[in-house]
Design an enzyme around this catalytic site. Structure first.
Site, PDB file in Angstrom:
ATOM      1  N   GLU A 134       0.846  -1.192   0.000  1.00  0.00           N
ATOM      2  CA  GLU A 134       0.000   0.000   0.000  1.00  0.00           C
ATOM      3  C   GLU A 134       0.883   1.245   0.000  1.00  0.00           C
ATOM      4  O   GLU A 134       0.409   2.345   0.240  1.00  0.00           O
ATOM      5  CB  GLU A 134      -0.975   0.002   1.175  1.00  0.00           C
ATOM      6  CG  GLU A 134      -0.341  -0.120   2.535  1.00  0.00           C
ATOM      7  CD  GLU A 134      -1.379  -0.155   3.624  1.00  0.00           C
ATOM      8  OE1 GLU A 134      -2.068   0.860   3.803  1.00  0.00           O
ATOM      9  OE2 GLU A 134      -1.502  -1.191   4.296  1.00  0.00           O
TER      10      GLU A 134
ATOM     11  N   CYS B  65      -3.476  -3.588   4.493  1.00  0.00           N
ATOM     12  CA  CYS B  65      -2.572  -4.644   4.980  1.00  0.00           C
ATOM     13  C   CYS B  65      -3.002  -6.034   4.528  1.00  0.00           C
ATOM     14  O   CYS B  65      -2.260  -6.998   4.715  1.00  0.00           O
ATOM     15  CB  CYS B  65      -2.517  -4.620   6.500  1.00  0.00           C
ATOM     16  SG  CYS B  65      -1.971  -3.058   7.155  1.00  0.00           S
TER      17      CYS B  65
ATOM     18  N   HIS C 284      -1.981 -10.211  12.183  1.00  0.00           N
ATOM     19  CA  HIS C 284      -1.490  -8.942  11.652  1.00  0.00           C
ATOM     20  C   HIS C 284      -1.317  -8.026  12.861  1.00  0.00           C
ATOM     21  O   HIS C 284      -2.244  -7.878  13.674  1.00  0.00           O
ATOM     22  CB  HIS C 284      -2.525  -8.341  10.677  1.00  0.00           C
ATOM     23  CG  HIS C 284      -2.318  -6.884  10.438  1.00  0.00           C
ATOM     24  ND1 HIS C 284      -1.153  -6.391   9.905  1.00  0.00           N
ATOM     25  CD2 HIS C 284      -3.105  -5.800  10.699  1.00  0.00           C
ATOM     26  CE1 HIS C 284      -1.239  -5.065   9.824  1.00  0.00           C
ATOM     27  NE2 HIS C 284      -2.419  -4.680  10.305  1.00  0.00           N
TER      28      HIS C 284
HETATM   29  P1  HMG Z   1      -3.868   6.881  21.446  1.00  0.00           P
HETATM   30  O1  HMG Z   1      -5.187   7.532  21.421  1.00  0.00           O
HETATM   31  O2  HMG Z   1      -2.690   7.787  21.536  1.00  0.00           O
HETATM   32  O3  HMG Z   1      -3.713   5.873  22.628  1.00  0.00           O
HETATM   33  O4  HMG Z   1      -3.706   6.021  20.111  1.00  0.00           O
HETATM   34  P2  HMG Z   1      -4.750   5.453  23.783  1.00  0.00           P
HETATM   35  O5  HMG Z   1      -5.092   6.622  24.613  1.00  0.00           O
HETATM   36  O6  HMG Z   1      -5.852   4.649  23.184  1.00  0.00           O
HETATM   37  O7  HMG Z   1      -3.811   4.481  24.595  1.00  0.00           O
HETATM   38  C1  HMG Z   1      -3.324   3.325  24.012  1.00  0.00           C
HETATM   39  C2  HMG Z   1      -3.248   2.252  25.100  1.00  0.00           C
HETATM   40  O8  HMG Z   1      -2.235   2.630  26.027  1.00  0.00           O
HETATM   41  C3  HMG Z   1      -4.529   2.099  25.905  1.00  0.00           C
HETATM   42  O9  HMG Z   1      -4.637   0.732  26.186  1.00  0.00           O
HETATM   43  C4  HMG Z   1      -4.229   2.870  27.195  1.00  0.00           C
HETATM   44  O10 HMG Z   1      -4.973   2.429  28.312  1.00  0.00           O
HETATM   45  C5  HMG Z   1      -2.762   2.558  27.364  1.00  0.00           C
HETATM   46  P3  HMG Z   1      -5.984  -0.066  25.811  1.00  0.00           P
HETATM   47  O11 HMG Z   1      -7.069   0.546  26.601  1.00  0.00           O
HETATM   48  O12 HMG Z   1      -6.210   0.143  24.322  1.00  0.00           O
HETATM   49  O13 HMG Z   1      -5.704  -1.486  26.152  1.00  0.00           O
HETATM   50  N1  HMG Z   1      -2.008   3.536  28.175  1.00  0.00           N
HETATM   51  C6  HMG Z   1      -1.050   3.208  29.065  1.00  0.00           C
HETATM   52  N2  HMG Z   1      -0.580   1.986  29.459  1.00  0.00           N
HETATM   53  C7  HMG Z   1       0.425   1.974  30.388  1.00  0.00           C
HETATM   54  N3  HMG Z   1       0.932   3.109  30.946  1.00  0.00           N
HETATM   55  C8  HMG Z   1       0.484   4.321  30.586  1.00  0.00           C
HETATM   56  C9  HMG Z   1      -0.563   4.395  29.609  1.00  0.00           C
HETATM   57  N4  HMG Z   1      -1.233   5.428  29.026  1.00  0.00           N
HETATM   58  C10 HMG Z   1      -2.118   4.871  28.140  1.00  0.00           C
HETATM   59  N5  HMG Z   1       0.997   5.422  31.145  1.00  0.00           N
HETATM   60  C11 HMG Z   1      -3.792   4.225  18.581  1.00  0.00           C
HETATM   61  C12 HMG Z   1      -3.488   4.641  19.996  1.00  0.00           C
HETATM   62  C13 HMG Z   1      -3.470   2.752  18.386  1.00  0.00           C
HETATM   63  C14 HMG Z   1      -5.260   4.480  18.268  1.00  0.00           C
HETATM   64  C15 HMG Z   1      -2.918   5.062  17.619  1.00  0.00           C
HETATM   65  O14 HMG Z   1      -1.543   4.750  17.796  1.00  0.00           O
HETATM   66  C16 HMG Z   1      -3.257   4.884  16.158  1.00  0.00           C
HETATM   67  O15 HMG Z   1      -4.118   5.549  15.611  1.00  0.00           O
HETATM   68  N6  HMG Z   1      -2.547   3.955  15.459  1.00  0.00           N
HETATM   69  C17 HMG Z   1      -2.786   3.666  14.027  1.00  0.00           C
HETATM   70  C18 HMG Z   1      -4.044   2.878  13.765  1.00  0.00           C
HETATM   71  C19 HMG Z   1      -3.918   1.417  14.124  1.00  0.00           C
HETATM   72  O16 HMG Z   1      -2.833   0.885  14.271  1.00  0.00           O
HETATM   73  N7  HMG Z   1      -5.070   0.722  14.185  1.00  0.00           N
HETATM   74  C20 HMG Z   1      -5.055  -0.719  14.459  1.00  0.00           C
HETATM   75  C21 HMG Z   1      -6.212  -1.488  13.840  1.00  0.00           C
HETATM   76  S1  HMG Z   1      -6.377  -1.134  12.091  1.00  0.00           S
HETATM   77  C22 HMG Z   1      -5.174  -2.135  11.319  1.00  0.00           C
HETATM   78  O17 HMG Z   1      -4.607  -3.007  11.903  1.00  0.00           O
HETATM   79  C23 HMG Z   1      -4.866  -1.811   9.889  1.00  0.00           C
HETATM   80  C24 HMG Z   1      -3.576  -1.033   9.676  1.00  0.00           C
HETATM   81  O18 HMG Z   1      -2.457  -1.883   9.802  1.00  0.00           O
HETATM   82  C25 HMG Z   1      -3.601  -0.349   8.313  1.00  0.00           C
HETATM   83  C26 HMG Z   1      -3.815  -1.205   7.081  1.00  0.00           C
HETATM   84  O19 HMG Z   1      -4.605  -2.132   7.044  1.00  0.00           O
HETATM   85  O20 HMG Z   1      -3.215  -0.845   6.070  1.00  0.00           O
HETATM   86  C27 HMG Z   1      -3.395   0.094  10.682  1.00  0.00           C
END
Ligand code: HMG
Length: 395
Positions: free
Chosen positions: A82, A114, A236
């Site tokens: 991609e 992906c 993945h």
């Molecule tokens: P965010 O909003 O910065 O993070 O973005 P958050 O507030 O959701 O926190 C993440 C986790 O850290 C949470 O855990 C928090 O509790 C924890 P969860 O509740 O999810 O289990 N946390 C802590 N833990 C320990 N100590 C601390 C602490 N503070 C918070 N102090 C997000 C996170 C993944 C959304 C962001 O990085 C993002 O947008 N990433 C890109 C999108 C993505 O990877 N999506 C995954 C599914 S889609 C997919 O797999 C397809 C893809 O590969 C693309 C394709 O297909 O081409 C992405």
């Protein structure tokens, strides 16, 4: 006749960013990245690497030392990405030249976020089922970019997985048991004129979880298998916590001992992804290599593979490990990861901004890149690739 993966290899650029450094620079608690997201490091691309150079490096690991007969038995090159380099010409055509493959070969590029790596693999399984004396080269190669200081920044990465698909495979046999699902969602996308992905982070995680839960229900209904039949689930991994979120949805279906075994193998399957980051199309297959290098598995074991691509499409299928599967892994991933150079956040940011545009003539050679295949320059809108070792001008 068994059809499946005969050999597999992985390439990632020789630079990385430590995510504790990134957390400090962004004013975030490092535990959020290392525990909450589950990522430790991410590979960084110098401007002289792209989806084609990475695929060539991974592909060359599979082909080095092979006979002319073997090379000539490769009838198709399937390039899943991609982050392709051209809206018209396929990355696979470049590989044909760079890897010295025969002229009578089919070349094509496939895209669906992906998921495309899995589609390429399924297409290769189908082709080899009809042509058992031929082989297919599948590459899944990507640069994952979300943008400096974005929420997705911690989940960036880069790398390529290459696979040879054949009959009587040495690594794993495909069990013809895929279940799949598509749905038009805007959870993650990248318009043609953007270099960085646009993502609805929470929504994308929910979509991934739902696709996996639905796929599992569909799979057990169609195949009659149960969780007890599986030695491991491979995911993945956009970030490693995602695999845990998915498996947690069904792990109660296993008894206590098997829950522990599945959890141990889930952790084994994420060791490399935790150090590399998201590599989009290749991520599931890097997880497979990680499981095979570190997990508690053996020949004959049934491995569940879950592929998810935003936009969205998911597929669940199984592989059966073959005798001597270890010999079919053609790269030393941990050794290569240990040899990477650590960048400061400032160095990473500088390289991030150097992402080359095809409209500007420029030399891209730099002091960082030690890879076999490099993008040397862009001239007249063309990418000029070089094989660094032989100093051979490829294009
Ligand atoms: P965010 O909003 O910065 O993070 O973005 P958050 O507030 O959701 O926190 C993440 C986790 O850290 C949470 O855990 C928090 O509790 C924890 P969860 O509740 O999810 O289990 N946390 C802590 N833990 C320990 N100590 C601390 C602490 N503070 C918070 N102090 C997000 C996170 C993944 C959304 C962001 O990085 C993002 O947008 N990433 C890109 C999108 C993505 O990877 N999506 C995954 C599914 S889609 C997919 O797999 C397809 C893809 O590969 C693309 C394709 O297909 O081409 C992405």
């Amino acid at each position: 006749m068994t059809v499946g993966i005969d050999a597999i290899s992985f390439f990632t650029p020789n630079l990385y960013l430590d995510l504790t450094d990134l957390a400090k620079a962004r004013g975030v608690d490092p535990n959020k990245f290392t525990i909450g997201i589950g990522q430790e490091k991410q590979s960084v691309v110098p401007p002289s690497q792209d989806s084609v150079t990475m695929a060539a490096s991974a592909g060359s690991m599979l082909l080095t030392g092979k006979s002319t007969d073997y090379i000539n038995s490769i009838s198709e090159i399937l390039f899943a990405s991609e982050s392709g380099i051209d809206n018209s010409k396929s990355g696979a055509v470049y590989l044909q030249t760079m890897l010295h493959l025969a002229k009578n070969v089919r070349t094509i590029e496939l895209k669906q976020a992906c998921y495309a790596g899995t589609f390429a693999l399924m297409t290769a399984f189908d082709y080899v089922s009809l042509h058992p004396n031929e082989r297919v080269l599948v590459v899944a190669t990507d640069v994952a970019r979300y943008g400096l200081k974005s929420a997705g920044e911690v989940t960036q990465g880069a790398g390529a997985v290459a696979m040879i698909v054949s009959s009587d495979p040495k690594l794993a046999g495909y069990n013809h048991d895929s279940v799949f699902q598509s749905q038009d969602l805007m959870d993650f996308w990248r318009p043609l004129d953007e270099t960085d992905a646009i993502v609805s982070g929470k929504f994308s995680q929910e979509a991934y979880e739902t696709f996996f839960a639905n796929a599992w229900q569909d799979y057990i209904r169609r195949t009659g298998r149960r969780i007890a039949d599986f030695k491991a689930f491979v995911f993945h991994l956009p970030f490693t916590k995602m695999g845990k979120k998915a498996l947690d949805q069904i792990i109660d279906q296993a008894d206590g001992q098997q829950q522990q075994n599945l959890e141990r193998n889930r952790l084994a399957g994420q060791i490399y992804g935790r150090q590399v980051g998201n590599i989009y199309t290749g991520s599931l297959y890097l997880s497979l290599i990680s499981l095979l290098d570190h997990g508690d598995v053996q020949a004959g074991d049934l491995i569940a593979m879950f592929s998810y691509g935003s936009g969205a499409e998911g597929e669940l299928y199984s592989l059966t490990l073959m005798e001597n599967y270890q010999q079919a892994i053609k790269s030393h991933v941990q050794k290569d990861l240990n040899a990477r150079q650590r960048l400061s956040v400032l160095e990473y940011e500088k390289l991030f901004k150097l992402f080359p545009k095809s409209s500007d003539d420029q030399s891209l050679m730099n002091e960082y890149d030690k890879s076999l295949f490099q993008l040397a320059e862009i001239k007249n809108h063309q990418r000029i690739y070089k094989a660094a070792v032989s100093k051979l001008l490829i294009k």
